[in-house]
Design a protein around this motif. Structure first.
Motif, PDB file in Angstrom:
ATOM      1  N   ASN A 144      12.030 -73.177  -1.711  1.00  0.00           N
ATOM      2  CA  ASN A 144      11.105 -72.029  -1.732  1.00  0.00           C
ATOM      3  C   ASN A 144      10.449 -72.098  -2.978  1.00  0.00           C
ATOM      4  OD1 ASN A 144      11.594 -71.201   0.544  1.00  0.00           O
ATOM      5  ND2 ASN A 144      13.241 -69.781  -0.186  1.00  0.00           N
ATOM      6  N   GLU A 160       6.807 -70.726  -5.076  1.00  0.00           N
ATOM      7  CA  GLU A 160       5.769 -69.850  -5.333  1.00  0.00           C
ATOM      8  C   GLU A 160       4.746 -70.059  -6.115  1.00  0.00           C
ATOM      9  OE1 GLU A 160       7.136 -65.802  -5.904  1.00  0.00           O
ATOM     10  OE2 GLU A 160       8.300 -65.738  -4.101  1.00  0.00           O
ATOM     11  N   SER A 169       0.333 -77.519  -1.971  1.00  0.00           N
ATOM     12  CA  SER A 169       1.269 -77.066  -1.620  1.00  0.00           C
ATOM     13  C   SER A 169       1.919 -77.384  -0.211  1.00  0.00           C
ATOM     14  CB  SER A 169       1.505 -75.422  -1.599  1.00  0.00           C
ATOM     15  OG  SER A 169       0.355 -75.001  -0.782  1.00  0.00           O
ATOM     16  N   GLY A 187       8.277 -75.313   1.792  1.00  0.00           N
ATOM     17  CA  GLY A 187       8.470 -73.913   2.158  1.00  0.00           C
ATOM     18  C   GLY A 187       7.257 -73.278   0.777  1.00  0.00           C
ATOM     19  N   ALA A 188       6.449 -73.627   0.631  1.00  0.00           N
ATOM     20  CA  ALA A 188       5.675 -73.254  -0.456  1.00  0.00           C
ATOM     21  C   ALA A 188       4.718 -71.917  -0.037  1.00  0.00           C
ATOM     22  CB  ALA A 188       4.680 -74.246  -1.237  1.00  0.00           C
ATOM     23  N   ARG A 189       4.461 -70.943  -0.819  1.00  0.00           N
ATOM     24  CA  ARG A 189       3.575 -70.002  -0.782  1.00  0.00           C
ATOM     25  C   ARG A 189       2.550 -69.950  -1.837  1.00  0.00           C
ATOM     26  NH1 ARG A 189       6.998 -64.930   1.919  1.00  0.00           N
ATOM     27  NH2 ARG A 189       7.393 -66.151   3.724  1.00  0.00           N
TER      28      ARG A 189
END
Length: 90
Positions: free
Chosen positions: A33, A35, A58, A64-66
């Motif tokens: 993850n 961010e 990303s 799993g990048a936001r």
């Protein structure tokens, strides 16, 4: 005489296979993850370019990048969020 041709051919095939495996491994996005938070207080053109680049990178390098935008003009940031599919972070 046959050995003179087979050994270099075998070495070449092994090197080509190693290069192929390395190139395939580099192209796979990493897990986890991530961010990415962008400050919305910059100039309007800078924010849009930054959001577009962060979104593209990303998706390419992380599975799993936001991407988030923090601060800035509410109307413009909301429009960027809708256009690029990012979220607003308070």
């Amino acid at each position: 005489m046959l050995v003179q041709y087979i050994v270099p051919l075998l070495i070449t095939v092994c090197l080509a296979a190693a290069a192929f495996i390395l190139l395939r491994a580099i192209g796979v996005p990493a897990g986890g993850n991530v961010e990415i938070i962008i400050a919305g207080d910059e100039g309007a053109e800078n924010i849009e370019n930054t959001v577009a680049m962060a979104k593209r990178l990303s998706q390419r390098y992380f599975s799993g990048a936001r991407v988030y935008i923090r601060g800035g003009d509410t109307t413009y940031v909301n429009a960027l969020c809708a256009r690029y599919g990012v979220e607003r972070k308070q």
